[in-house]
Design an enzyme around this catalytic site. Structure first.
Site, PDB file in Angstrom:
ATOM      1  N   ARG A  18       1.496  10.235  17.315  1.00 31.65           N
ATOM      2  CA  ARG A  18       2.357   9.110  17.644  1.00 31.65           C
ATOM      3  C   ARG A  18       3.348   9.469  18.748  1.00 31.65           C
ATOM      4  O   ARG A  18       3.676   8.645  19.588  1.00 31.65           O
ATOM      5  CB  ARG A  18       3.120   8.643  16.397  1.00 31.65           C
ATOM      6  N   CYS A  22       6.434  46.242 -17.577  1.00 30.15           N
ATOM      7  CA  CYS A  22       5.888  47.465 -18.167  1.00 30.15           C
ATOM      8  C   CYS A  22       6.649  48.725 -17.756  1.00 30.15           C
ATOM      9  O   CYS A  22       6.343  49.811 -18.238  1.00 30.15           O
ATOM     10  CB  CYS A  22       4.412  47.608 -17.821  1.00 30.15           C
ATOM     11  N   LYS A  58       2.779   4.494   1.085  1.00 37.31           N
ATOM     12  CA  LYS A  58       3.314   5.022   2.345  1.00 37.31           C
ATOM     13  C   LYS A  58       3.029   6.518   2.334  1.00 37.31           C
ATOM     14  O   LYS A  58       3.679   7.279   1.622  1.00 37.31           O
ATOM     15  CB  LYS A  58       4.806   4.751   2.464  1.00 37.31           C
ATOM     16  N   CYS A 102       8.733  47.823 -12.751  1.00 40.57           N
ATOM     17  CA  CYS A 102       8.181  46.546 -13.185  1.00 40.57           C
ATOM     18  C   CYS A 102       8.966  46.014 -14.388  1.00 40.57           C
ATOM     19  O   CYS A 102       9.131  46.741 -15.375  1.00 40.57           O
ATOM     20  CB  CYS A 102       6.704  46.731 -13.552  1.00 40.57           C
ATOM     21  N   GLU A 115       0.833  -1.203   0.000  1.00 39.92           N
ATOM     22  CA  GLU A 115       0.000   0.000   0.000  1.00 39.92           C
ATOM     23  C   GLU A 115       0.867   1.252   0.000  1.00 39.92           C
ATOM     24  O   GLU A 115       2.075   1.179   0.247  1.00 39.92           O
ATOM     25  CB  GLU A 115      -0.957  -0.004   1.203  1.00 39.92           C
TER      26      GLU A 115
HETATM   27  S1  IVH Z   1       1.481   0.758   9.082  1.00 42.47           S
HETATM   28  C1  IVH Z   1       2.511  -1.505  12.806  1.00 42.47           C
HETATM   29  N1  IVH Z   1       0.815   1.774   6.767  1.00 42.47           N
HETATM   30  O1  IVH Z   1       5.035   5.349   8.100  1.00 42.47           O
HETATM   31  C2  IVH Z   1       2.027  -0.797  11.591  1.00 42.47           C
HETATM   32  N2  IVH Z   1       2.231   3.051   8.171  1.00 42.47           N
HETATM   33  O2  IVH Z   1       7.846   4.885   8.648  1.00 42.47           O
HETATM   34  C3  IVH Z   1       2.656   0.513  11.454  1.00 42.47           C
HETATM   35  N3  IVH Z   1       2.838   5.231   7.252  1.00 42.47           N
HETATM   36  O3  IVH Z   1       4.721   5.120  11.572  1.00 42.47           O
HETATM   37  C4  IVH Z   1       2.181   1.448  10.480  1.00 42.47           C
HETATM   38  N4  IVH Z   1       1.727   5.042   5.383  1.00 42.47           N
HETATM   39  O4  IVH Z   1       3.304   6.883  10.243  1.00 42.47           O
HETATM   40  C5  IVH Z   1       1.509   1.951   7.902  1.00 42.47           C
HETATM   41  N5  IVH Z   1       0.126   2.569   4.689  1.00 42.47           N
HETATM   42  C6  IVH Z   1       0.797   2.748   5.824  1.00 42.47           C
HETATM   43  C7  IVH Z   1       1.534   3.913   6.079  1.00 42.47           C
HETATM   44  C8  IVH Z   1       2.240   4.026   7.272  1.00 42.47           C
HETATM   45  C9  IVH Z   1       2.508   5.820   6.109  1.00 42.47           C
HETATM   46  C10 IVH Z   1       3.725   5.838   8.242  1.00 42.47           C
HETATM   47  C11 IVH Z   1       3.354   5.610   9.668  1.00 42.47           C
HETATM   48  C12 IVH Z   1       4.516   4.853  10.249  1.00 42.47           C
HETATM   49  C13 IVH Z   1       5.630   5.328   9.378  1.00 42.47           C
HETATM   50  C14 IVH Z   1       6.807   4.398   9.429  1.00 42.47           C
END
Ligand code: IVH
Length: 673
Positions: free
Chosen positions: A140, A417, A119, A414, A117
């Site tokens: 977090r 102009c 990131k 300017c 998925e």
């Molecule tokens: S899963 C235990 N899924 O990336 C599962 N994190 O570098 C932990 N993040 O702390 C997270 N997209 O802030 C997960 N599709 C995604 C994500 C994702 C971005 C962030 C999240 C995590 C950080 C780690």
């Protein structure tokens, strides 16, 4: 026995820790990083490598044992029910294959089903729902404890305030659960924010992630609301455990629960399918409306996840594949200025061309004089630039001062102009006030034709330049009088394209009132304000005739915006323009709103604080549907102030003026809900 660490290793470790601590502070606490993520990651990897080789040198306060940043003062800290862990990173496909090998070895499976998925590049938060209602939002923080930011979480519209009991039942989820995900800002919202900051001379944000993170961690949740943040959900927990047998089921459930979750995830049978997914999205990510900085790969089976378990900092069942950073260093060869549609001069850095993520970059916007001063930038300096999506890259910082550096000064005339440039002492903007300045004309036509405005496809800068230079178009209304032979005579314009363009121009007459208001390019009137104005006034003429007090009755319209609208329409040339547009057949009227009753006829409402059952916009919509009015500020004329949790100063003002105060329940009663 492991051999004793040489003094040089001890020294290197100490230095790395010190640097990492400093950069974490810049990044997490100040939201103002000094180095690229890649440089940070490299330092962290090196430290991990040294600590792995000499475990006796690991200390409990090493940056490697910690997950995130220190909480800011001013928020209460909350312990997470289950730590919000970080993810280990992979910077190459081979590293991914190596991780897959370990996963298969540890789990004893020959082949693993993965979910790949996006990131998301934002700030992760945890949302707790009790009895189906959002009860707490927590950042977090350091992974174990985070900051309680509930009012801010509530200000993010893609976060549901409650989840329907029927849906919970269908998804087989109890009413107490936790959703984790990422708070983000779309590229568009980010660009709009910086454009606005550029105009008002506010702080320019380095990237979407930082402005999203900053907006979540402010004590005033109205700032969060104004930043138009999004939330993407990717993890679901009940009593600290994943409630399904597969992660993919969680993703599906999140969507059903009406969270925003990406549809772009994929089930991958084995690591090679994951690599193909990463490659695919590396090519496509530029086109996404938001930033992703990599791909997260998770073992789909929750049973196997549990078997694999966790290290101190991260799950063994997931990894983040990081795309190479789109940051580079280069030299600023010159600084030139561009004239915008309002006449504002924007300084632009002319760069020594450099490849950033596969694209050659030779220009970078510097926004305004304040930004140049903040960066301490002079011509000849070496800078770090970042390219985020399709946005023109921007300068993050000066990394080395040039030997023969030269300070930049705004021109007195300017560049387009020759008119004298105006600059009010204490204000950021430098402006060309010549109404006939061709640069302003050009920019206002381009804005008018833009995708979010009148959406006239094919009216790009090359064509507009010629239309203005040849005197064919003096204002946007002239577009509607263009003839085919006039267009066909232009360079780069074939007969067919001339016809197409005329059709596009004709079709634009059918655009909504909201688009037309936005297209006029009134200062401080962005897309959203235009939408709200179109909902309030039934035609452009009505808007043009409105007084400041009437304008301030429109939600989110304050004195500054109202004054700007009045100023725009008091300009004779603009009044003339509206007449011309109408004559040309550009005369949209507002779409009729559903009127349900006149229960609230003549009553004016102000909302403050977060409501539990609906957003303030939804509540405002209800008022209007029942014949009432919504205003952004409390005055003696206000009939009701509806107060949610954490109300702002409007609540105090209402008490002071003796205006009737309602809770959300009282409001619902009034409407018979
Ligand atoms: S899963 C235990 N899924 O990336 C599962 N994190 O570098 C932990 N993040 O702390 C997270 N997209 O802030 C997960 N599709 C995604 C994500 C994702 C971005 C962030 C999240 C995590 C950080 C780690």
């Amino acid at each position: 026995m492991a051999k004793a660490a040489p003094a040089s290793v001890k020294k290197e470790i100490e230095e790395l820790r010190e640097k990492l601590r400093y950069h974490e502070y810049r990044y997490y606490v100040l939201d103002d990083p000094e180095i690229s993520d890649a440089a940070y990651d490299r330092m962290m990897s090196r430290l991990k490598e040294l600590e792995a080789a000499y475990p006796e040198l690991v200390t409990p306060d090493s940056p490697t044992v910690r997950v995130g940043g220190a909480p800011r003062e001013g928020f209460s800290t909350v312990r997470h029910a289950r730590p919000m862990l970080s993810l280990d990173n992979a910077f190459s496909y081979d590293a991914l294959r190596e991780w897959d090998r370990r996963v298969r070895e540890l789990s004893g499976q020959e082949k693993i089903g993965y979910v790949a998925e996006h990131k998301f590049d934002g700030l992760s938060i945890s949302l707790q729902y009790e009895d189906g209602i959002l009860s707490r939002g927590v950042t977090r923080g350091d992974g174990t404890t985070g900051e309680e930011v509930t009012p801010n979480a509530k200000a993010i519209r893609s976060i549901p305030l409650r989840v329907d009991a029927g849906i919970l039942k269908k998804v087989k989820l109890p009413p107490d659960f936790e959703v984790r995900g990422e708070v983000m800002m779309t590229k568009k919202a980010f660009e709009a924010l910086n454009r606005e900051q550029e105009r008002i001379g506010g702080k320019i944000f380095v990237n979407a992630r930082n402005s999203a993170a900053g907006a979540v961690r402010v004590l005033d949740s109205s700032i969060t609301a104004a930043r138009r943040l999004d939330f993407f959900a990717y993890y679901l927990l009940v009593d600290g455990k994943v409630p399904f047998a597969k992660h993919s089921e969680s993703l599906q459930a999140l969507k059903q629960l009406r969270f925003r979750a990406s549809d772009d995830w994929k089930l991958c049978a084995g690591i090679e399918a994951v690599v193909a997914y990463c490659e695919d999205w590396d090519a496509k990510r530029e086109k996404l409306p938001y930033e992703i900085d990599g791909v997260v790969i998770k073992v789909n089976s929750v049973a196997i996840q549990n078997e694999l378990g966790y290290t101190a900092k991260a799950p063994r069942w997931a990894i983040a594949y990081k795309y190479p950073a789109r940051q580079e260093t280069t030299v600023v060869n010159d600084i030139i200025v561009q004239v915008g549609r309002t006449g504002t001069l924007t300084p632009v850095a002319v760069l020594e061309p450099v490849q950033v993520g596969g694209v050659t970059v030779s220009r970078s916007t510097l926004h305004n004089m304040d930004e140049i001063e903040r960066l301490g930038l002079q011509i000849g300096d070496t800078v770090l630039i970042e390219r985020a999506g399709e946005v023109i890259p921007h300068v993050l910082k000066v990394v080395k001062e040039g030997k023969n550096r030269k300070p930049f000064r705004m021109p007195k005339h300017c560049p387009e102009c020759g008119s004298t440039i105006h600059h009010v002492e204490g204000e950021v903007a430098y402006r060309c006030v010549n109404a006939a300045c061709p640069a302003k004309r050009r920019e206002s036509i381009l804005h008018f034709a833009g995708r979010h405005a009148m959406n006239i496809d094919g009216l790009g800068d090359k064509i507009v330049d010629q239309l203005v230079d040849k005197g064919l178009v003096k204002d946007v209304a002239d577009l509607y009088a263009l003839k085919e032979d006039e267009l066909a005579g232009l360079e780069r314009m074939a007969e067919k394209s001339a016809q197409n363009l005329l059709e596009e121009i004709e079709a634009s007459k059918k655009n909504s009132l909201a688009r037309l208001i936005y297209a006029l390019g009134i200062q401080f009137v962005g897309e959203r304000t235009a939408q709200l104005l179109a909902e309030h006034f039934s035609s452009l003429e009505e808007l043009a005739a409105a007084k400041e007090e009437q304008l301030e009755e429109v939600p989110e319209v304050g004195p500054k915006v109202a004054a700007s609208i009045v100023e725009f329409f008091s300009e004779p040339a603009n009044r003339q323009l509206i007449k011309k547009l109408r004559k040309a057949g550009v005369h949209p009227t507002a779409e009729k709103r559903v009127v349900k009753s006149q229960k609230l006829a003549g009553k004016s409402f102000v909302f403050t604080g977060s409501l539990a059952n609906r957003s303030r916009e939804e509540a405002g919509e209800l008022v209007i549907q029942h014949g009432g009015k919504v205003s952004g500020s409390v005055s003696k004329k206000t009939d009701y102030v509806v107060v949610g949790t954490d109300p702002g100063s409007k609540y105090e003002k209402a008490k002071e003026l003796g205006v009737t105060i309602l809770t959300e329940g009282g409001f619902e009663k009034l409407l018979g809900l």
